[in-house]
Design a protein around this motif. Sequence first.
Motif, PDB file in Angstrom:
ATOM      1  N   SER A  40       0.842  -1.187   0.000  1.00 55.45           N
ATOM      2  CA  SER A  40       0.000   0.000   0.000  1.00 55.45           C
ATOM      3  C   SER A  40       0.876   1.236   0.000  1.00 55.45           C
ATOM      4  O   SER A  40       1.909   1.268   0.672  1.00 55.45           O
ATOM      5  N   GLN A  41       0.467   2.238  -0.750  1.00 55.54           N
ATOM      6  CA  GLN A  41       1.213   3.479  -0.848  1.00 55.54           C
ATOM      7  C   GLN A  41       0.507   4.576  -0.052  1.00 55.54           C
ATOM      8  O   GLN A  41      -0.717   4.671  -0.069  1.00 55.54           O
ATOM      9  N   TYR A  42       1.297   5.421   0.611  1.00 56.94           N
ATOM     10  CA  TYR A  42       0.762   6.548   1.371  1.00 56.94           C
ATOM     11  C   TYR A  42       1.552   7.806   1.052  1.00 56.94           C
ATOM     12  O   TYR A  42       2.728   7.737   0.679  1.00 56.94           O
ATOM     13  N   ALA A  43       0.905   8.957   1.186  1.00 52.87           N
ATOM     14  CA  ALA A  43       1.575  10.224   0.896  1.00 52.87           C
ATOM     15  C   ALA A  43       1.076  11.302   1.837  1.00 52.87           C
ATOM     16  O   ALA A  43      -0.034  11.234   2.367  1.00 52.87           O
ATOM     17  N   GLY A  44       1.909  12.326   2.029  1.00 53.03           N
ATOM     18  CA  GLY A  44       1.517  13.482   2.828  1.00 53.03           C
ATOM     19  C   GLY A  44       2.261  14.698   2.333  1.00 53.03           C
ATOM     20  O   GLY A  44       3.353  14.592   1.765  1.00 53.03           O
ATOM     21  N   SER A  45       1.690  15.876   2.527  1.00 50.26           N
ATOM     22  CA  SER A  45       2.353  17.102   2.101  1.00 50.26           C
ATOM     23  C   SER A  45       3.454  17.511   3.073  1.00 50.26           C
ATOM     24  O   SER A  45       4.192  18.454   2.828  1.00 50.26           O
TER      25      SER A  45
END
Length: 218
Positions: free
Chosen positions: A15-20
């Motif tokens: 699973s891929q996750y991202a944040g600014s």
Amino acid sequence: MRVHLASITHRHGTSQYAGSSREELIEKLGVYCRENDENKLLDHAVSDEEIVSRYFSEENYGSNEYVDFADDEEITVDVSTMVRMFAALGNPGMAEGSVDLHDAIAKATLLSEPMIDYEGAARAQGWQLLDIAGGGQTFLRESQVGGDTQMDRCAPDWSSLCGNHDIGTDDFEQQPTGFFAISQGLADCLPLEERVVRDLAGMIIWARAGETVRGLAR
């Protein structure tokens, strides 16, 4: 805008996750850890940073799941002015110009339409996305006062879940606040409900609502 990336490897894949920011990325990973602490091994009251550290330690779930943080941040380019310029030209069928211009207007118009945060609406009603024994995932809503615990294994995504359970989304509709050119790699990581248009002026464009980047869906 800088996008911080991480991936979690688990029994269903990756699973891929991202944040600014790193803080937002850790917050999204913290949600994953709390929702998947099926053996109730962790203190959920600790900080996101602490629960992520404990979740992926060997004595807890680290022997079966692990998290990798991208060495480099994904850098996106703000192309909001360009997208709004094309959208302002109006109906692509009425505008004068080449086929390429008509295509750009149509894609910019699509990007500029209001966005609905289906996940936010569902979570506000108590729904979660959980792994289940034997493989697969399910949406779950814990029992409320005088009610029963609800489960939905059929909904393929948050949008379908809202439709299946008549979850109102009026308060979760936003106009896009920015448009960013992104790499093919980041585009491939984004869940289907994210609004992405390919080949607008030769770029992949991601429409965002709000100030932050939402954690990527599993």
